[in-house]
Design an enzyme around this catalytic site. Structure first.
Site, PDB file in Angstrom:
ATOM      1  N   TRP A   1      -5.308   6.786  -9.324  1.00 24.71           N
ATOM      2  CA  TRP A   1      -4.360   7.385  -8.094  1.00 24.71           C
ATOM      3  C   TRP A   1      -5.094   8.065  -7.256  1.00 24.71           C
ATOM      4  O   TRP A   1      -6.406   8.182  -7.034  1.00 24.71           O
ATOM      5  CB  TRP A   1      -3.471   8.290  -8.882  1.00 24.71           C
TER       6      TRP A   1
ATOM      7  N   ASP B   1      -4.150  14.217  -7.672  1.00 24.06           N
ATOM      8  CA  ASP B   1      -4.526  14.391  -6.319  1.00 24.06           C
ATOM      9  C   ASP B   1      -5.171  15.305  -5.484  1.00 24.06           C
ATOM     10  O   ASP B   1      -5.055  16.396  -4.722  1.00 24.06           O
ATOM     11  CB  ASP B   1      -3.147  14.289  -5.276  1.00 24.06           C
TER      12      ASP B   1
ATOM     13  N   ASP C   1      -0.460   5.775  -0.778  1.00 24.12           N
ATOM     14  CA  ASP C   1      -1.270   6.970   0.063  1.00 24.12           C
ATOM     15  C   ASP C   1      -2.456   6.360   0.669  1.00 24.12           C
ATOM     16  O   ASP C   1      -3.157   5.791   0.033  1.00 24.12           O
ATOM     17  CB  ASP C   1      -1.708   7.715  -1.018  1.00 24.12           C
TER      18      ASP C   1
ATOM     19  N   ILE D   1       0.875  -1.126   0.042  1.00 25.74           N
ATOM     20  CA  ILE D   1       0.137   0.010   0.015  1.00 25.74           C
ATOM     21  C   ILE D   1       0.804   1.092   0.121  1.00 25.74           C
ATOM     22  O   ILE D   1       2.048   1.314   0.434  1.00 25.74           O
ATOM     23  CB  ILE D   1      -0.993   0.105   1.173  1.00 25.74           C
TER      24      ILE D   1
ATOM     25  N   GLN E   1      -4.262   3.438  -1.608  1.00 29.08           N
ATOM     26  CA  GLN E   1      -3.387   3.012  -3.091  1.00 29.08           C
ATOM     27  C   GLN E   1      -2.980   1.612  -2.583  1.00 29.08           C
ATOM     28  O   GLN E   1      -2.184   1.309  -1.799  1.00 29.08           O
ATOM     29  CB  GLN E   1      -2.289   3.803  -3.409  1.00 29.08           C
TER      30      GLN E   1
ATOM     31  N   TRP F   1       5.191  -1.826  -5.687  1.00 21.07           N
ATOM     32  CA  TRP F   1       4.214  -0.900  -6.278  1.00 21.07           C
ATOM     33  C   TRP F   1       3.710  -1.563  -7.860  1.00 21.07           C
ATOM     34  O   TRP F   1       4.681  -2.200  -8.608  1.00 21.07           O
ATOM     35  CB  TRP F   1       4.869   0.256  -6.494  1.00 21.07           C
TER      36      TRP F   1
END
Ligand SMILES: *[C@@H]1O[C@H](CO)[C@@H](O)[C@H](O)[C@H]1NC(C)=O
Ligand SMILES: *[C@@H]1O[C@H](CO)[C@@H](O)[C@H](O)[C@H]1NC(C)=O
Ligand SMILES: *[C@@H]1O[C@H](CO)[C@@H](O)[C@H](O)[C@H]1NC(C)=O
Ligand SMILES: *[C@@H]1O[C@H](CO)[C@@H](O)[C@H](O)[C@H]1NC(C)=O
Ligand SMILES: *[C@@H]1O[C@H](CO)[C@@H](O)[C@H](O)[C@H]1NC(C)=O
Length: 588
Positions: free
Chosen positions: A131, A197, A72, A70, A88, A96
């Site tokens: 994202w 974001d 964010d 994981i 995430q 990732w």
């Protein structure tokens, strides 16, 4: 944050680091354009390797999924009696990749039930990535999530999802709007690959919704402002909420209001009381920084109280390993809570062997100090429900060189609170402002063994029998012209005998009115591989990750110590063992 052209989350993988160095144009390691998405698949997605690292380093009460990677925290919110945490998440491995929005729910912010992912890559506007984003509760109690997608051309766009069934108490399923993306990276100065974001929305005095999106604008960093009547159709405002030449891109902006000296939180969409200040948090250089200022409603911009051109001097949410934080207003308890991501600092092959990577720091209540200058953060009180086996001591004198063992609690899962009473504040050494430019260097040079007038004193945690391995969390007091400057260090350099770990000495300074208080508190949460510390009631926070061999082999010890010339008195020391929380262990 975190997408194909931004290498932050995988900078630490040696094989990518060299690519980063090759293409880096500035001295800030995470600014470059490495196309890394495909390369991360070089590692096996479902590791079957068993390893000594597999179990005992896993945290017992920090947020993490049952397995896998994981990063964010995304869209935290409180809705209809339930806390939601999205994140995430790679459902297929502990590195990732394959990112989806993991989803967990809780009634106490500590015990979590995992649900099916809420958002996956399925449409042209998010096929190359879903994202980071934020949740907003619209008027009429309608939750909505706005998040960054990478579209078919790998441009970053902003999309919206709504709950499919508002009667489902867990809001398990989310539907994507047909007219996604709602915001495209168009207009003067925008870089379509650095535009992501979105913040939680707020209502301005004109009754319109606003959000800010982190971006690179004409080569500098900005939180770009958008306005909307209905949260669906958005117009870019002709100026950003705030921007700065000191860096080139801000990730994960977070914008909220705080009242000096009051720890009740504010809903940015409600009427903001007189005397409130505003905070802009941004993520850059692997850390979360913030500015305090005012929201100028006429000009619709955030105006910081002080502008520091040198971003090394910007205040930090946490001076350790903490990134991409997001806050939300908890209407249940009237507080603002902030969450951040803390990554692993072992090797990628360790992560593959463990089968998991990344935790979220303990959620913290965040508010503003009464001097209006700095944020205070404190672990949400719910974490105290895990406390057991209390031990308590009063009036311990710690002379120079004293080491006091704190026994009677679990040293791997503990919560420790100490009040240090300073008997001779005049003994403080003079402060040198140049230390502020590199607090890690100062913590290395003036470490726990370097005697000072007032300090170092603090805690030694996760120490092996012979002290070959140990982590220190300690304070030092310096005298500046009119005030005292206190340094909190968390020195991980001897935290483990294992090679190949990232073991810095973290540090942060804060101003403290010691003439008035003559006391400094230190609280540290120890959770196996996580050490999270709060100096002076949360004026400085430092989170670190450690992997001691002693933790695997057997017992560890915990001590209070003083290596400063003047005696300090522990007026109060309380320690507890911390029980294991139910973190995503059961299928919801
Ligand atoms: C994660 O860990 C590495 C050390 O391995 C560190 O260098 C990096 O800055 C950390 N943080 C982020 C946000 O990637
Ligand atoms: C995970 O792997 C499986 C099997 O390879 C694949 O079908 C699935 O799409 C992957 N999930 C994601 C989110 O990439
Ligand atoms: C919505 O959720 C409620 C409560 O879980 C459930 O009873 C109902 O069947 C759901 N409706 C649909 C259309 O799925
Ligand atoms: C950046 O610096 C240039 C040149 O000094 C100035 O014109 C511009 O307004 C600055 N931009 C920001 C966002 O501060
Ligand atoms: C305190 O200082 C002594 C002497 O320099 C050193 O040996 C010891 O390790 C220090 N204590 C801690 C906790 O670092």
């Amino acid at each position: 944050m975190v997408m194909s052209t931004m290498p932050q989350p995988w900078c630490h993988w040696a094989f990518l680091l060299f690519l980063v160095l090759l293409s880096s144009e500035s001295n800030i390691p995470c600014r470059n354009g490495v196309e890394a998405t495909q390369r991360v698949f070089l590692y096996p997605q479902s590791p079957k390797v068993s390893s000594i690292v597999s179990k005992r380093y896993r945290t017992a009460y920090h947020f993490q999924p049952l397995s896998n990677w994981i990063n964010d925290p995304n869209g935290p919110m409180y809705y209809n009696g339930i806390y939601h945490q999205f994140y995430q998440y790679n459902p297929n491995g502990s590195i990732w990749g394959n990112i989806v929005w993991g989803h967990s729910v809780s009634t106490d912010l500590i015990n979590w039930i995992r649900l099916e992912p809420a958002i996956e890559r399925t449409t042209p506007s998010d096929i190359n990535g879903c994202w980071t984003g934020s949740a907003t509760i619209l008027t009429g109690d309608q939750p909505v999530i706005i998040y960054t997608g990478a579209d078919t051309e790998k441009r970053q766009v902003q999309n919206i999802v709504l709950p499919k069934n508002l009667s489902d108490p867990y809001l398990r399923q989310w539907k994507k709007l047909k007219n996604n993306p709602l915001i495209q990276p168009v207009g003067p100065g925008l870089n379509s690959g650095q535009f992501r974001d979105p913040t939680t929305g707020w209502i301005g005095p004109d009754g319109l919704w606003r959000i800010a999106v982190g971006a690179e604008l004409n080569g500098y960093s900005a939180a770009i402002l958008y306005k909307s009547k209905d949260f669906m159709k958005w117009t870019r405002v002709d100026h950003p909420l705030h921007s700065s030449n000191a860096s080139t891109m801000w990730e994960c902006p977070d914008f909220f209001a705080v009242l000096p000296g009051k720890n009740n939180g504010l809903d940015l969409s409600a009427a903001i009381p007189n005397g409130a200040k505003h905070v802009l948090k941004i993520s850059l250089d692997y850390c979360d920084k913030y500015m305090i200022g005012v929201y100028d409603l006429k000009r619709d911009t955030f105006v910081p109280d002080t502008i520091l051109d040198d971003r090394r001097l910007w205040s930090r949410i946490d001076y350790g390993n903490y990134y991409a934080s997001k806050s939300f207003f908890d209407s249940k308890r009237g507080r603002r809570i902030i969450w951040g991501w803390t990554n692993e600092t072992d090797s990628t092959s360790d992560d593959v062997a463990k089968g998991w990577a990344g935790i979220h720091a303990i959620p913290r209540t965040v508010w503003l100090d009464s001097d209006g200058k700095q944020l205070l953060q404190w672990p949400v009180e719910e974490v105290e429900l895990l406390r057991t086996n209390a031990v308590s001591h009063q009036g311990i004198e710690l002379k120079k060189g004293d080491l006091f063992e704190i026994s009677g609690t679990d040293t791997l899962q503990a919560d420790v609170e100490i009040d240090f009473e300073l008997t001779a504040i005049d003994a403080a050494d003079p402060f040198d402002p140049s230390w502020l430019l590199d607090t890690e260097k100062h913590c290395r040079e003036a470490d726990a063994s370097v005697n000072g007038g007032l300090g170092p004193f603090g805690l030694v945690v996760l120490a092996s029998d012979n002290m070959e391995e140990h982590t220190t969390v300690h304070l030092r007091v310096y005298k500046s012209e009119q005030k005292y400057m206190v340094l909190l260090c968390s020195d991980l350099r001897r935290s483990s005998l294992r090679p190949g770990l990232y073991t810095p000495a973290y540090g942060g300074f804060f101003e403290h009115d010691l003439d008035k208080e003559k006391k400094i508190s230190l609280r540290t949460l120890i959770d196996r591989s996580a050490v999270e510390s709060f100096g002076a009631g949360g004026r400085v926070c430092i989170t670190g990750r450690v992997y001691p061999v002693a933790l695997v082999d057997g017992g560890t010890h915990m001590y209070a110590f003083n290596n400063g010339s003047s005696t300090v008195k522990v007026s109060q020391l309380k320690a507890w063992s911390m029980r294991r929380a139910h973190v995503n262990v059961k299928m919801g």
